[in-house]
Design an enzyme around this catalytic site. Sequence first.
Site, PDB file in Angstrom:
ATOM      1  CD  GLU A  52     -13.756 -23.839  39.020  1.00 49.75           C
ATOM      2  OE1 GLU A  52     -13.331 -22.903  39.827  1.00 49.75           O
ATOM      3  OE2 GLU A  52     -14.699 -24.185  39.060  1.00 49.75           O
ATOM      4  N   GLY A  56     -19.864 -21.732  30.453  1.00 44.07           N
ATOM      5  CA  GLY A  56     -19.630 -21.400  31.682  1.00 44.07           C
ATOM      6  C   GLY A  56     -19.511 -22.441  32.766  1.00 44.07           C
ATOM      7  CE  LYS A  59     -16.531 -29.005  41.892  1.00 48.73           C
ATOM      8  NZ  LYS A  59     -16.738 -29.315  40.481  1.00 48.73           N
ATOM      9  CB  ALA A 117     -17.424  -6.854  46.348  1.00 49.03           C
ATOM     10  CB  VAL A 136     -21.805 -18.736  40.413  1.00 44.68           C
ATOM     11  CG1 VAL A 136     -22.536 -19.270  41.277  1.00 44.68           C
ATOM     12  CG2 VAL A 136     -20.772 -19.779  39.544  1.00 44.68           C
TER      13      VAL A 136
END
Length: 436
Positions: A190, A187, A205, A43, A14
């Site tokens: 998780e 992609g 969620k 980072a 992401v």
Amino acid sequence: MEPLRIGLIGLGTVGSGVVRILLEQRELLARRAGRPIEIVKVAVRDLKKAREVSLPADLLTEDPLEVANAPNVDVVVELMGGLTPAKQYVEAALNAGKHVVTANKALLCQHGDELFRLAKTSQLCIAFEAAVAGGCPIIHVLGQTMTANRITAIEAIVNGTSNFILTEMYHNLEPYDDAVFKAQQLGYAEADPALDVDGTDAAQKLGILTLLALGTKVTPDQFIVEGIDTIELSDLGYADELGYAVKLLASAKVVDGKLELHTQPTLIRHERPIAQVDGPYNMIALTGDAVGQTWFSGMGAGQMATASAVVSDIIDIAVGRAQLTFPLLTTEPTNPLPLQPLEEISRRYYLRLNVEDRPNVMAEITGILGRNGVSIASVIQHEAPEPDDVPNPGPSIVPLVIMTHRTTEGQVRAARRELDSLRCLREPRITMPVAD
Ligand code: NAP
Ligand code: HSE
């Protein structure tokens, strides 16, 4: 205009998508945000890793606190995932006076209430459109366009990976393991894909949606959470024969003043819109007391769809919209609903039992169901080939599929416990509810 300065924690699937949009659409975004958006610190865990996007080396650090505390960062975008140490970095960013954008549903489901309070006391905001349903903007819907309604029910496909796997298995006869691998390559999954296929991600969620829409904090340990990891292709076939699709459905609804919650592979009639959502797409059906049922759908997982939601949140902060909506979206629940005890949840069920094909088996099974108050609506047992004419052939094993009338979770669980003691049953034993 002064630029809005972004610090990123995480440059994986992401994060790389976010950087791509910010770099490739710089002028368009500056117009929409009313000022330039600049990446000033990033980072990562491993500085030596090859990256999909190219950034000046001096922007990168292995210390997320450097991003959270950097005096030249206005907004910290947390895209590393997980509970710890992500929580520590989000808190550090808020304590350092920075707005936060995050896609981290695990963190928000578990600690959202606490983090929202911390942000509000500092007049900051947390924007988290990407945390639920990827590119489908359901958080904005709840915060801005459904506010006239009291929400009474949520039915949602919110795990793109599971929906992709079920679709690949059903339409392309792809073996389960191959479909999981493909979801990882694309992609969607998780970092630990077990969280997708065991139902945890969808349940997290649902927890966030329930807090926002129904004013009650729930975590996955408080309700039924099952994943698609036990479902076989034959179940999709039997469901189809009966007129249903199988979907990982996350559901929350108010029943007699109590909150009924579950996340499970569920049979849904083919003609219902939510049964027709395929691939990595998500759909959330919200029932509002004024508007009735409404459906929202879009790409639920994947790099660019999720990055789209993250960048939109950044623009909302640049414009000042998120600062207006966040405090109202996340008001403290005034009247949290009690959870309905799971034994009382009332539904129809699909059962698949692998049984020995011999006399009295059906009678034993129907006897147990009957004694537990579970009434049978229909049965499928396809004819097995007659055993060869050999001396003492063992009984063949055949699938027996039973659809029940409406019954309670408590009655089905009691029947299952008794069924488990039958010697004529083999693994697996599949139970799925039906969403009527
Ligand atoms: P990912 O590809 O595994 O990326 C994680 C990034 O975080 C990597 O760049 C990693 O650094 C960095 N990171 C991890 N631990 C770190 C640490 N202790 N210190 C510094 N950096 C650290 O994960 P992702 O798929 O992008 O997901 C990120 C978040 O978005 C998660 O919360 C996920 O649930 C959420 N999300 C993902 C999707 C999706 O479709 N993938 C959709 C919606 C939401 P290295 O690169 O050096 O390893
Ligand atoms: N792994 C998640 C999914 C990513 O498949 O839905 C989107 O949150």
